[in-house]
Design an enzyme around this catalytic site. Structure first.
Site, PDB file in Angstrom:
ATOM      1  N   GLY A 130      -1.676   1.674  -6.808  1.00 54.26           N
ATOM      2  CA  GLY A 130      -2.475   1.800  -8.017  1.00 54.26           C
ATOM      3  C   GLY A 130      -1.976   2.896  -8.931  1.00 54.26           C
ATOM      4  N   CYS A 171       0.871  -1.178   0.000  1.00 51.35           N
ATOM      5  CA  CYS A 171       0.000   0.000   0.000  1.00 51.35           C
ATOM      6  C   CYS A 171       0.905   1.224   0.000  1.00 51.35           C
ATOM      7  CB  CYS A 171      -0.922   0.008   1.207  1.00 51.35           C
ATOM      8  SG  CYS A 171      -1.983   1.478   1.278  1.00 51.35           S
ATOM      9  N   GLU A 181     -10.418  -0.546  -4.773  1.00 48.48           N
ATOM     10  CA  GLU A 181      -9.414  -1.396  -4.133  1.00 48.48           C
ATOM     11  C   GLU A 181     -10.052  -2.695  -3.662  1.00 48.48           C
ATOM     12  OE1 GLU A 181      -6.176  -0.046  -1.668  1.00 48.48           O
ATOM     13  OE2 GLU A 181      -6.961   2.003  -1.772  1.00 48.48           O
ATOM     14  N   CYS A 188      -4.855   5.598  -4.147  1.00 48.46           N
ATOM     15  CA  CYS A 188      -4.197   4.296  -4.029  1.00 48.46           C
ATOM     16  C   CYS A 188      -2.786   4.462  -4.569  1.00 48.46           C
ATOM     17  CB  CYS A 188      -4.963   3.228  -4.793  1.00 48.46           C
ATOM     18  SG  CYS A 188      -4.163   1.595  -4.785  1.00 48.46           S
ATOM     19  N   HIS A 206      -3.023  -5.263 -10.079  1.00 48.97           N
ATOM     20  CA  HIS A 206      -3.791  -4.125 -10.582  1.00 48.97           C
ATOM     21  C   HIS A 206      -4.183  -4.355 -12.034  1.00 48.97           C
ATOM     22  CE1 HIS A 206      -3.015  -1.347  -7.195  1.00 48.97           C
ATOM     23  NE2 HIS A 206      -1.891  -2.030  -7.092  1.00 48.97           N
TER      24      HIS A 206
END
Length: 273
Positions: A220, A78, A208, A217, A160
């Protein structure tokens, strides 16, 4: 849980609105469970957060970081949480750079003026590392769901799928996000991004896995830059604009991805588990 007390201090932080409850298990032993995570993350009955973070001592880094999604599942990476934990460590140690051990590997964080810059590690592009259920090219995946098609897939410590569209605001992400997240093509589920590109800037909205729509994110945003760069839509460095604000992302020549953005303290508190 192995401790003599059930009262745990925490700090609430966010990176561009992607918010976290952070516990320090170096000072007070804490074994997190799915039930604890769901309680803390609940915005009506708990503290409320997108992810819950537990900081542990590490033999190989300045700290080991556990990441738990709001639904009680564990995440490998993260980016926004890494910036927040990085800021805590940088202030605590007065070091110029700190190392953070995660499931996804060893990450580094350093101060960049008033922002925090984190190297998120290598962008993994092979279909096995996403992972996908079958061998497929990951730069333009042969896949469609509703109005969304041909995503680029990148693993930044978590999987992703990045869909490029003319207008990111026009897509019903709440409708299509959960369907794509749980599609059998993605055996470990997947984070879903909707991205439009204008004048070299990426506009991104994110669903998410385990958390739903979030304001930002970090991993992301890294995946979006890599996917866009592979298609020639941008270079190897660009601004990514999320609902919560901007991140600067650079895909370095060594294959790793550098992310720079804010990390903000909200408040401190205690909770009984």
């Amino acid at each position: 849980m192995t401790t003599d007390t059930y009262i745990y201090p925490f700090v609430k932080m966010h990176g561009l609105g992607n918010d976290f409850v952070i516990f320090d298990a170096r000072k007070q032993s804490l074994e997190m469970t799915k039930e604890h995570t769901r309680l803390v993350a609940n915005r009506r009955h708990g503290v409320g957060c997108d992810q819950l973070i537990v900081m542990h001592s590490s033999e190989t880094a300045d700290i080991r970081m556990e990441i738990w999604n709001a639904d009680g599942t564990q995440a490998g990476a993260c980016g926004n949480a890494t910036r927040c934990v990085g800021q805590i460590l940088l202030q605590e140690t007065n070091k110029k750079s700190v190392s953070i051990e995660t499931i996804a590997g060893l990450l580094t964080a350093q101060a960049d003026d008033t922002l925090i810059s984190v190297n998120m590690g290598k962008a993994n592009l092979e279909w096995q590392s996403i992972p996908l259920a079958q061998a497929m090219p990951t730069d333009t995946l042969d896949y469609q769901k509703g109005p969304l098609s041909a995503p680029g897939c990148v693993n930044m410590g978590n999987p992703h799928a990045v869909f490029f569209v003319d207008d990111a605001e026009a897509i019903d992400l709440e409708r299509w996000g959960p369907e794509i997240e749980t599609d059998p093509l993605f055996p470990e589920r997947v984070n879903v991004s909707i991205v439009s590109v204008s004048d070299g800037v990426l506009r991104q909205r994110v669903w998410e896995r385990g958390a739903g729509i979030t304001e930002a994110c970090g991993s992301g945003a890294c995946a979006a830059l890599v996917a866009a760069s592979r298609r020639g839509l941008v270079g190897r460095k660009a601004t990514v604009t999320l609902d919560g604000g901007d991140l600067t992302i650079e895909w370095l020549d060594n294959g790793t991805v550098q992310m720079t953005g804010s990390a903000t303290h909200s408040f401190h508190g205690e909770i009984r588990l």
